[in-house]
Scaffold this motif. Structure first.
Motif, PDB file in Angstrom:
ATOM      1  N   LEU A  11       2.227  -0.167   4.831  1.00  0.00           N
ATOM      2  CA  LEU A  11       2.840   0.063   3.527  1.00  0.00           C
ATOM      3  C   LEU A  11       1.941   1.009   2.744  1.00  0.00           C
ATOM      4  O   LEU A  11       0.766   0.724   2.532  1.00  0.00           O
ATOM      5  CB  LEU A  11       2.983  -1.272   2.798  1.00  0.00           C
ATOM      6  CG  LEU A  11       3.647  -1.296   1.433  1.00  0.00           C
ATOM      7  CD1 LEU A  11       5.045  -0.709   1.496  1.00  0.00           C
ATOM      8  CD2 LEU A  11       3.700  -2.721   0.896  1.00  0.00           C
ATOM      9  N   SER A  12       2.512   2.131   2.341  1.00  0.00           N
ATOM     10  CA  SER A  12       1.770   3.098   1.556  1.00  0.00           C
ATOM     11  C   SER A  12       2.416   3.177   0.179  1.00  0.00           C
ATOM     12  O   SER A  12       3.623   3.391   0.071  1.00  0.00           O
ATOM     13  CB  SER A  12       1.821   4.469   2.250  1.00  0.00           C
ATOM     14  OG  SER A  12       1.067   5.412   1.527  1.00  0.00           O
ATOM     15  N   ALA A  19       3.767  -3.572  -4.582  1.00  0.00           N
ATOM     16  CA  ALA A  19       3.864  -3.742  -3.123  1.00  0.00           C
ATOM     17  C   ALA A  19       4.385  -5.132  -2.825  1.00  0.00           C
ATOM     18  O   ALA A  19       4.000  -6.108  -3.493  1.00  0.00           O
ATOM     19  CB  ALA A  19       2.488  -3.545  -2.482  1.00  0.00           C
ATOM     20  N   THR A  80      -0.742  -1.732  -8.452  1.00  0.00           N
ATOM     21  CA  THR A  80      -1.718  -1.603  -7.360  1.00  0.00           C
ATOM     22  C   THR A  80      -2.855  -0.654  -7.717  1.00  0.00           C
ATOM     23  O   THR A  80      -2.675   0.336  -8.441  1.00  0.00           O
ATOM     24  CB  THR A  80      -1.038  -1.128  -6.075  1.00  0.00           C
ATOM     25  OG1 THR A  80      -0.294   0.061  -6.352  1.00  0.00           O
ATOM     26  CG2 THR A  80      -0.129  -2.195  -5.513  1.00  0.00           C
ATOM     27  N   SER A  85      -6.301  -1.668  -1.191  1.00  0.00           N
ATOM     28  CA  SER A  85      -6.140  -1.160   0.172  1.00  0.00           C
ATOM     29  C   SER A  85      -6.879  -2.079   1.146  1.00  0.00           C
ATOM     30  O   SER A  85      -8.087  -2.291   1.025  1.00  0.00           O
ATOM     31  CB  SER A  85      -6.697   0.263   0.279  1.00  0.00           C
ATOM     32  OG  SER A  85      -5.932   1.150  -0.501  1.00  0.00           O
ATOM     33  N   THR A 104      -0.298  -6.710   7.650  1.00  0.00           N
ATOM     34  CA  THR A 104       0.311  -5.539   7.011  1.00  0.00           C
ATOM     35  C   THR A 104      -0.811  -4.698   6.445  1.00  0.00           C
ATOM     36  O   THR A 104      -1.598  -5.163   5.623  1.00  0.00           O
ATOM     37  CB  THR A 104       1.261  -5.957   5.869  1.00  0.00           C
ATOM     38  OG1 THR A 104       2.337  -6.715   6.408  1.00  0.00           O
ATOM     39  CG2 THR A 104       1.791  -4.722   5.134  1.00  0.00           C
ATOM     40  N   VAL A 106      -2.020  -2.085   4.009  1.00  0.00           N
ATOM     41  CA  VAL A 106      -1.604  -1.504   2.742  1.00  0.00           C
ATOM     42  C   VAL A 106      -2.568  -0.394   2.359  1.00  0.00           C
ATOM     43  O   VAL A 106      -3.790  -0.587   2.351  1.00  0.00           O
ATOM     44  CB  VAL A 106      -1.564  -2.577   1.633  1.00  0.00           C
ATOM     45  CG1 VAL A 106      -1.284  -1.940   0.283  1.00  0.00           C
ATOM     46  CG2 VAL A 106      -0.510  -3.644   1.951  1.00  0.00           C
TER      47      VAL A 106
END
Lengths: 110, 112
Positions: A11-12, A19, A80, A85, A104, A106
């Motif tokens: 997930l970016s 998010a 975020t 990250s 996941t 991120v």
């Protein structure tokens, strides 16, 4: 045994955006639903957890929601920041035994 | 960083050798766990123990053995029967019941 799936696997997001990571599980006996964060090369650390008698829990920018009927729970991160990250793992369980999802990754872009 | 320690941080062994990974905690936790983590993957449970002199197999116990002679210590032996032993090994501890697991810093084992 428990079958756990996390989505998405990566997930970016842009800094400041939200998010959401979803975790589905198979064992209806699961009654404890934690989320762990693992930064690169470091140990996993608990960031939030919820028990099956509660539908939602919030801690500052992080929240977890649980749908026990549908057997899924989600991690929500708002506003975020680059330090968010990391790789996030769900780990539903009963008693002391947890089953970790695949994770996941991120990435928060400044 | 205190509370739960693992040693060594990096370990190198030749194929066919048994190797023992150390895990110690001073949190007075009853439960202890061993997980294996492969690159880009989640944690898989090898063994766990809820009380001294008792332990249960996790999802991938084959080729591993443990002992729990003291509350503070839960060493893991990777035997020569483990087909793919190269991995990152994490030890954890917790109180009994639905509770946070505290992880050690991990041992990265490489077998060639």
């Amino acid at each position: 045994g428990e079958n756990v799936e996390q989505h998405p696997s990566t997930l970016s997001v842009q800094e400041g955006d939200s998010a959401v990571i979803k975790c589905t599980y198979s064992d209806s006996a699961s009654n404890y639903f934690p989320w762990y964060k693992q930064e690169l090369g470091k140990r996993p650390q608990l960031i939030i957890d919820i028990r099956s008698n509660v539908g939602e829990k919030k801690d500052q920018r992080i929240a977890v929601t649980l749908n026990k009927t549908a057997k899924h729970f989600s991690l929500h991160i708002t506003e975020t920041q680059p330090e968010d990250s990391a790789v996030y793992f769900c780990a539903p369980g009963a008693g002391n035994k947890l089953t970790f999802g695949g994770g996941t990754r991120v990435l928060v872009k400044p | 960083d205190g509370g739960i320690t693992q040693s060594p941080k990096y370990l190198f062994r030749k194929e066919g050798q048994n190797v023992t990974l150390s895990c110690e905690q001073n949190l007075n936790h009853d439960a202890m766990y061993w997980y294996r983590q492969d690159p880009g993957q989640g944690l898989r449970l090898i063994y766990y123990s809820q009380i001294v002199n008792d332990f249960q197999k996790g999802d991938i116990a084959e080729g591993y053995s443990v002992s729990r002679e003291k509350k503070e210590s839960f060493p893991l032996t990777v035997t020569s029967a483990q087909k793919n032993p190269t991995a990152f090994y994490l030890c954890a501890s917790s109180t009994l019941g639905q509770s946070e697991q505290y992880f050690g810093p991990g041992t990265r084992l490489t077998v060639t």
